[in-house]
Scaffold this active site. Structure first.
Site, PDB file in Angstrom:
ATOM      1  N   ASP A 182     -73.330 -32.223  45.972  1.00 40.30           N
ATOM      2  CA  ASP A 182     -73.150 -33.149  44.844  1.00 40.30           C
ATOM      3  C   ASP A 182     -74.431 -33.973  44.738  1.00 40.30           C
ATOM      4  O   ASP A 182     -74.711 -34.825  45.582  1.00 40.30           O
ATOM      5  CB  ASP A 182     -71.922 -34.028  45.114  1.00 40.30           C
ATOM      6  CG  ASP A 182     -71.614 -34.999  43.975  1.00 40.30           C
ATOM      7  OD1 ASP A 182     -72.534 -35.314  43.190  1.00 40.30           O
ATOM      8  OD2 ASP A 182     -70.455 -35.455  43.884  1.00 40.30           O
TER       9      ASP A 182
ATOM     10  N   LYS B 210     -73.348 -39.649  34.815  1.00 37.44           N
ATOM     11  CA  LYS B 210     -74.120 -40.720  35.458  1.00 37.44           C
ATOM     12  C   LYS B 210     -75.585 -40.641  35.035  1.00 37.44           C
ATOM     13  O   LYS B 210     -75.876 -40.807  33.870  1.00 37.44           O
ATOM     14  CB  LYS B 210     -73.923 -40.631  36.977  1.00 37.44           C
ATOM     15  CG  LYS B 210     -72.465 -40.381  37.420  1.00 37.44           C
ATOM     16  CD  LYS B 210     -71.537 -41.555  37.109  1.00 37.44           C
ATOM     17  CE  LYS B 210     -70.056 -41.226  37.281  1.00 37.44           C
ATOM     18  NZ  LYS B 210     -69.651 -40.654  38.544  1.00 37.44           N
TER      19      LYS B 210
ATOM     20  N   ARG C  95     -65.082 -21.747  23.772  1.00 34.79           N
ATOM     21  CA  ARG C  95     -64.767 -21.934  25.198  1.00 34.79           C
ATOM     22  C   ARG C  95     -65.682 -21.047  26.032  1.00 34.79           C
ATOM     23  O   ARG C  95     -66.197 -21.454  27.062  1.00 34.79           O
ATOM     24  CB  ARG C  95     -63.284 -21.628  25.502  1.00 34.79           C
ATOM     25  CG  ARG C  95     -62.999 -21.602  27.012  1.00 34.79           C
ATOM     26  CD  ARG C  95     -61.524 -21.752  27.402  1.00 34.79           C
ATOM     27  NE  ARG C  95     -60.588 -21.122  26.498  1.00 34.79           N
ATOM     28  CZ  ARG C  95     -60.420 -19.793  26.370  1.00 34.79           C
ATOM     29  NH1 ARG C  95     -61.103 -18.958  27.131  1.00 34.79           N
ATOM     30  NH2 ARG C  95     -59.560 -19.316  25.502  1.00 34.79           N
TER      31      ARG C  95
ATOM     32  N   TYR D  70     -67.267 -39.401  47.179  1.00 35.50           N
ATOM     33  CA  TYR D  70     -66.721 -40.001  45.960  1.00 35.50           C
ATOM     34  C   TYR D  70     -65.194 -39.921  45.976  1.00 35.50           C
ATOM     35  O   TYR D  70     -64.628 -38.866  46.283  1.00 35.50           O
ATOM     36  CB  TYR D  70     -67.296 -39.238  44.755  1.00 35.50           C
ATOM     37  CG  TYR D  70     -66.769 -39.694  43.433  1.00 35.50           C
ATOM     38  CD1 TYR D  70     -67.171 -40.913  42.903  1.00 35.50           C
ATOM     39  CD2 TYR D  70     -65.876 -38.927  42.710  1.00 35.50           C
ATOM     40  CE1 TYR D  70     -66.692 -41.346  41.677  1.00 35.50           C
ATOM     41  CE2 TYR D  70     -65.386 -39.342  41.483  1.00 35.50           C
ATOM     42  CZ  TYR D  70     -65.794 -40.565  40.979  1.00 35.50           C
ATOM     43  OH  TYR D  70     -65.317 -40.980  39.769  1.00 35.50           O
TER      44      TYR D  70
HETATM   45  C1  LIG Z   1     -68.575 -39.867  39.044  1.00 35.64           C
HETATM   46  C2  LIG Z   1     -68.777 -38.952  40.181  1.00 35.64           C
HETATM   47  C3  LIG Z   1     -68.069 -37.742  40.274  1.00 35.64           C
HETATM   48  C4  LIG Z   1     -67.009 -37.344  39.264  1.00 35.64           C
HETATM   49  O1  LIG Z   1     -67.561 -37.096  38.017  1.00 35.64           O
HETATM   50  P1  LIG Z   1     -66.788 -37.380  36.612  1.00 35.64           P
HETATM   51  O2  LIG Z   1     -67.820 -37.054  35.609  1.00 35.64           O
HETATM   52  O3  LIG Z   1     -66.378 -38.816  36.634  1.00 35.64           O
HETATM   53  O4  LIG Z   1     -65.612 -36.473  36.605  1.00 35.64           O
HETATM   54  C5  LIG Z   1     -68.342 -36.917  41.350  1.00 35.64           C
HETATM   55  N1  LIG Z   1     -69.249 -37.250  42.291  1.00 35.64           N
HETATM   56  C6  LIG Z   1     -69.941 -38.402  42.227  1.00 35.64           C
HETATM   57  C7  LIG Z   1     -70.923 -38.716  43.292  1.00 35.64           C
HETATM   58  C8  LIG Z   1     -69.728 -39.292  41.187  1.00 35.64           C
HETATM   59  O5  LIG Z   1     -70.413 -40.442  41.153  1.00 35.64           O
END
Ligand SMILES: *Cc1c(COP(=O)(O)O)cnc(C)c1O
Length: 384
Positions: A175, A200, A51, A103
């Site tokens: 983000d 992603k 962890r 998001y």
């Molecule tokens: C998918 C996504 C998230 C969340 O991420 P996870 O890996 O699904 O928890 C946050 N911000 C954006 C822009 C996303 O596309």
């Protein structure tokens, strides 16, 4: 040659990486272990419990730091776990200013998890720095930016927001999931924290759920590392390995995502049955000038609204698509189509959603790496 001097296309492959110390393995092995033998209490080789740190995760974290031009990377079990760690820097009474078309899951964790701990969130249009400033007060401790926004593809001026955040001594987190560091490097533009859903584009193959934070400042890294270890939402060695493998081709994939994205955005814009097409590469996109300044290209995420269409008609189109898979998520090698109102953004109330343009007939595409001609033929048969 120091990693910092490498160009981006080399950093994705070599940044923060060394052949494995044990046998010289070129790819870091999947250290599938929870614990590490000690010779005497505290006598270990840098790892005591997975962890706190695991060598495969550390390899990923070093790669993340390198590609975002940061100094410290932290990998989490999901993008939302990474966001969770950032908000845990705050205290009850603190306020956060964020975008109104972010998001859906980010909106949900802010509103439904953290508001009950006494943190207040303001969801606003972030196109004007003055509007952002008007929502700042002595309690504001964090500005949360997502750009391009999901799914409306608005572009927010990171440098402008960063100057404002510095003036008021507020943390700025960006983000960077949609753009990736191939297109945009928020730390270079003055942001304090970069966040990724590595699920992603960074992972890129729709086979992991992973999150990331990257920072430059040591104090901030220490605080986030404390939260990562204390809250425990880390990503496992196998997922770290897969994400690292994904990152090694990020630049090649992104180049094709951008080429295919452009071809499809242009096809849709010229289609008589399509009303609006949201893609930051268009000169008539409301924020095209900022996009041109802070992004190196415009990516493969596109949203569009068929002319005069309804909720049901939009659903018919996404159901008819064959090469585009109807699915949540984005950023993988395969093309995906989604219907935000019923899928990714269903957790945002309809009135809130529509204020930011997420109408019932909006369709979002994550353009993958297939042949653009095949993708266009698929859209042609579905739109009719
Ligand atoms: C998918 C996504 C998230 C969340 O991420 P996870 O890996 O699904 O928890 C946050 N911000 C954006 C822009 C996303 O596309």
């Amino acid at each position: 040659m120091s990693d910092k001097d490498l160009k981006f296309n080399s950093k994705t492959i070599h940044g923060g990486q060394q052949p494995d110390a044990a046998y010289g393995a070129v790819m870091p092995p999947i250290y599938q272990t929870s614990t590490y033998a000690q010779t005497t209490p505290g006598g270990h080789k840098g790892f005591e419990y997975s962890r706190s740190a695991n060598p495969t995760r550390t390899a990923l974290e070093n790669s993340l730091a390198s590609i975002e031009n940061g100094s410290y990377g932290l990998a989490f079990g999901s993008g939302l776990a990474a966001i969770d760690a950032v908000v845990k820097l705050l205290n009850p009474g603190d306020e956060v200013v964020s975008t109104n078309d972010l998001y859906g899951g980010s909106y949900r964790i802010f509103k439904q998890i953290f508001e009950k701990f006494g943190i207040t969130f303001h969801f606003i249009g972030m196109q004007s720095i003055d509007t952002i400033e008007s929502h700042i007060n002595v309690n504001t401790k964090l500005i949360w930016v997502e750009t391009p926004t999901n799914p409306m593809m608005n572009v927010i001026d990171i440098k402008g927001v960063s100057d404002l955040a510095k003036k008021h001594n507020i943390l700025l987190a960006v983000d960077n999931t949609f753009a990736t560091p191939y297109l945009q490097r928020p730390l270079d533009l003055g942001a304090d924290i970069v966040m990724h859903s590595a699920t992603k584009y960074l992972g890129g193959h729709s086979d992991v759920v992973v999150g990331a934070l990257i920072v430059k400042d040591k104090d901030l890294a220490d605080k986030l590392y404390f939260i990562q270890n204390a809250s425990g939402a880390v990503c496992g060695p196998m997922d770290s390995f897969l994400t690292l493998r994904g990152i090694k081709t990020l630049h090649v994939r992104m180049q094709r995502h951008c080429e295919n994205g452009k071809a499809i955005a242009e096809y849709l814009a010229n289609h008589p049955k399509i009303g609006k097409v949201y893609w930051p590469g268009f000169e008539n996109h409301a924020n095209h000038e900022i996009a041109k300044t802070q992004m190196d290209d415009f990516g493969g995420m596109i949203s569009f609204v068929p002319n005069g269409s309804s909720y049901d008609e939009a659903i018919q189109i996404v159901e008819k698509l064959e090469l585009f898979t109807l699915a949540e998520s984005l950023g993988g090698v395969e093309s995906l189509a989604g219907h935000p109102a019923s899928m990714t953004h269903a957790s945002i109330p309809k009135e809130e959603r529509e204020k930011s343009g997420v109408v019932d007939s909006l369709i979002r595409l994550s353009v993958g790496l297939e042949d653009a001609e095949d993708l266009i033929a698929d859209l042609e048969q579905a739109i009719g």
